[in-house]
Motif scaffolding. Structure first.
Motif, PDB file in Angstrom:
ATOM      1  N   UNK A   1     -38.085  18.190 111.178  1.00 41.17           N
ATOM      2  CA  UNK A   1     -38.157  16.757 111.367  1.00 41.17           C
ATOM      3  C   UNK A   1     -37.570  16.336 112.711  1.00 41.17           C
ATOM      4  N   UNK A   2     -36.398  16.907 113.072  1.00 41.05           N
ATOM      5  CA  UNK A   2     -35.782  16.585 114.351  1.00 41.05           C
ATOM      6  C   UNK A   2     -36.689  16.962 115.509  1.00 41.05           C
ATOM      7  N   UNK A   3     -37.435  18.062 115.357  1.00 44.61           N
ATOM      8  CA  UNK A   3     -38.314  18.513 116.432  1.00 44.61           C
ATOM      9  C   UNK A   3     -39.435  17.511 116.697  1.00 44.61           C
ATOM     10  N   UNK A   4     -39.782  16.702 115.721  1.00 48.23           N
ATOM     11  CA  UNK A   4     -40.845  15.702 115.885  1.00 48.23           C
ATOM     12  C   UNK A   4     -40.263  14.383 116.379  1.00 48.23           C
ATOM     13  N   UNK A   5     -39.131  13.987 115.829  1.00 55.69           N
ATOM     14  CA  UNK A   5     -38.548  12.677 116.140  1.00 55.69           C
ATOM     15  C   UNK A   5     -38.077  12.588 117.582  1.00 55.69           C
ATOM     16  N   UNK A   6     -37.395  13.568 118.084  1.00 50.85           N
ATOM     17  CA  UNK A   6     -36.838  13.514 119.444  1.00 50.85           C
ATOM     18  C   UNK A   6     -37.935  13.372 120.497  1.00 50.85           C
ATOM     19  N   UNK A   7     -39.012  14.164 120.480  1.00 53.00           N
ATOM     20  CA  UNK A   7     -40.072  13.956 121.470  1.00 53.00           C
ATOM     21  C   UNK A   7     -40.765  12.597 121.327  1.00 53.00           C
ATOM     22  N   UNK A   8     -40.884  12.100 120.092  1.00 48.23           N
ATOM     23  CA  UNK A   8     -41.483  10.781 119.899  1.00 48.23           C
ATOM     24  C   UNK A   8     -40.614   9.688 120.519  1.00 48.23           C
ATOM     25  N   UNK A   9     -39.308   9.784 120.313  1.00 40.67           N
ATOM     26  CA  UNK A   9     -38.395   8.801 120.906  1.00 40.67           C
ATOM     27  C   UNK A   9     -38.409   8.877 122.431  1.00 40.67           C
ATOM     28  N   UNK A  10     -38.405  10.078 122.970  1.00 37.53           N
ATOM     29  CA  UNK A  10     -38.462  10.231 124.430  1.00 37.53           C
ATOM     30  C   UNK A  10     -39.761   9.654 124.984  1.00 37.53           C
ATOM     31  N   UNK A  11     -40.857   9.873 124.287  1.00 42.38           N
ATOM     32  CA  UNK A  11     -42.137   9.317 124.714  1.00 42.38           C
ATOM     33  C   UNK A  11     -42.140   7.805 124.647  1.00 42.38           C
ATOM     34  N   UNK A  12     -41.520   7.247 123.617  1.00 37.05           N
ATOM     35  CA  UNK A  12     -41.431   5.794 123.478  1.00 37.05           C
ATOM     36  C   UNK A  12     -40.625   5.190 124.616  1.00 37.05           C
ATOM     37  N   UNK A  13     -39.461   5.768 124.909  1.00 36.85           N
ATOM     38  CA  UNK A  13     -38.624   5.250 125.996  1.00 36.85           C
ATOM     39  C   UNK A  13     -39.308   5.383 127.351  1.00 36.85           C
ATOM     40  N   UNK A  14     -40.123   6.388 127.533  1.00 35.91           N
ATOM     41  CA  UNK A  14     -40.827   6.576 128.809  1.00 35.91           C
ATOM     42  C   UNK A  14     -41.877   5.494 129.025  1.00 35.91           C
ATOM     43  N   UNK A  15     -42.403   4.916 127.948  1.00 35.16           N
ATOM     44  CA  UNK A  15     -43.450   3.892 128.092  1.00 35.16           C
ATOM     45  C   UNK A  15     -42.893   2.486 128.243  1.00 35.16           C
ATOM     46  N   UNK A  16     -41.607   2.285 127.968  1.00 34.34           N
ATOM     47  CA  UNK A  16     -40.997   0.969 128.106  1.00 34.34           C
ATOM     48  C   UNK A  16     -40.722   0.710 129.587  1.00 34.34           C
ATOM     49  N   UNK A  17     -41.151  -0.464 130.109  1.00 31.09           N
ATOM     50  CA  UNK A  17     -40.866  -0.768 131.525  1.00 31.09           C
ATOM     51  C   UNK A  17     -39.364  -0.805 131.775  1.00 31.09           C
ATOM     52  N   UNK A  18     -38.955  -0.198 132.852  1.00 28.51           N
ATOM     53  CA  UNK A  18     -37.526  -0.150 133.169  1.00 28.51           C
ATOM     54  C   UNK A  18     -37.048  -1.416 133.862  1.00 28.51           C
ATOM     55  N   UNK A  19     -37.926  -2.067 134.587  1.00 32.36           N
ATOM     56  CA  UNK A  19     -37.552  -3.277 135.315  1.00 32.36           C
ATOM     57  C   UNK A  19     -38.483  -4.402 134.876  1.00 32.36           C
ATOM     58  N   UNK A  20     -37.991  -5.239 133.991  1.00 33.23           N
ATOM     59  CA  UNK A  20     -38.774  -6.383 133.559  1.00 33.23           C
ATOM     60  C   UNK A  20     -38.562  -7.519 134.550  1.00 33.23           C
ATOM     61  N   UNK A  21     -39.620  -8.238 134.917  1.00 29.87           N
ATOM     62  CA  UNK A  21     -39.456  -9.335 135.872  1.00 29.87           C
ATOM     63  C   UNK A  21     -38.613 -10.464 135.277  1.00 29.87           C
ATOM     64  N   UNK A  22     -37.738 -11.027 136.079  1.00 30.72           N
ATOM     65  CA  UNK A  22     -36.907 -12.139 135.628  1.00 30.72           C
ATOM     66  C   UNK A  22     -37.747 -13.412 135.583  1.00 30.72           C
ATOM     67  N   UNK A  23     -37.473 -14.244 134.612  1.00 31.60           N
ATOM     68  CA  UNK A  23     -38.182 -15.516 134.512  1.00 31.60           C
ATOM     69  C   UNK A  23     -37.765 -16.399 135.678  1.00 31.60           C
ATOM     70  N   UNK A  24     -38.676 -17.217 136.133  1.00 25.71           N
ATOM     71  CA  UNK A  24     -38.393 -18.126 137.237  1.00 25.71           C
ATOM     72  C   UNK A  24     -37.960 -19.473 136.653  1.00 25.71           C
ATOM     73  N   UNK A  25     -36.671 -19.587 136.365  1.00 27.84           N
ATOM     74  CA  UNK A  25     -36.166 -20.818 135.765  1.00 27.84           C
ATOM     75  C   UNK A  25     -36.113 -21.930 136.791  1.00 27.84           C
ATOM     76  N   UNK A  26     -36.558 -23.137 136.386  1.00 34.57           N
ATOM     77  CA  UNK A  26     -36.598 -24.282 137.292  1.00 34.57           C
ATOM     78  C   UNK A  26     -35.704 -25.425 136.835  1.00 34.57           C
ATOM     79  N   UNK A  27     -35.284 -25.418 135.572  1.00 32.55           N
ATOM     80  CA  UNK A  27     -34.470 -26.521 135.083  1.00 32.55           C
ATOM     81  C   UNK A  27     -33.572 -26.081 133.928  1.00 32.55           C
ATOM     82  N   UNK A  28     -32.619 -26.947 133.630  1.00 28.00           N
ATOM     83  CA  UNK A  28     -31.733 -26.780 132.485  1.00 28.00           C
ATOM     84  C   UNK A  28     -32.038 -27.935 131.533  1.00 28.00           C
ATOM     85  N   UNK A  29     -32.278 -27.613 130.269  1.00 28.14           N
ATOM     86  CA  UNK A  29     -32.524 -28.651 129.268  1.00 28.14           C
ATOM     87  C   UNK A  29     -31.274 -28.773 128.408  1.00 28.14           C
ATOM     88  N   UNK A  30     -30.722 -29.994 128.360  1.00 29.39           N
ATOM     89  CA  UNK A  30     -29.546 -30.270 127.549  1.00 29.39           C
ATOM     90  C   UNK A  30     -29.985 -31.152 126.387  1.00 29.39           C
TER      91      UNK A  30
END
Length: 85
Positions: A1-30
């Motif tokens: 089971x461990x032999x299957x889970x570890x490569x799956x997790x590594x593959x999942x982390x490899x597909x996640x973007x490492x640098x997500x773009x920051x939102x361009x905030x223009x205002x504060x809502x109170x």
């Protein structure tokens, strides 16, 4: 089971973007406890402080002073703020 889970997790982390773009905030809502909403445009060198029980937002058009007790919540927005605030 461990032999299957570890490569799956590594593959999942490899597909996640490492640098997500920051939102361009223009205002504060109170959101205030009386149901009203204030949308303040974010500016360079804008400062927010809490002084004597008030939230003070300092911007080029002057200081906005809101009693902290009247603030329900606040958030950032990608839409522009009001021209008169």
């Amino acid at each position: 089971m461990k032999k299957i889970v570890i490569p799956l997790l590594l593959g999942l982390f490899a597909t996640i973007p490492h640098h997500l773009p920051a939102a361009s905030y223009k205002s504060i809502i109170v959101n205030q406890s009386d149901g009203s909403e204030m949308k303040v445009t974010i500016e360079d060198d804008m400062k927010t402080t809490v002084a004597e029980g008030n939230l003070v937002i300092s911007c080029t058009k002057g200081d906005i002073v809101l009693p902290v007790i009247d603030i329900k919540n606040w958030t950032f927005s990608t839409s522009a703020g009001s021209d008169d605030v």
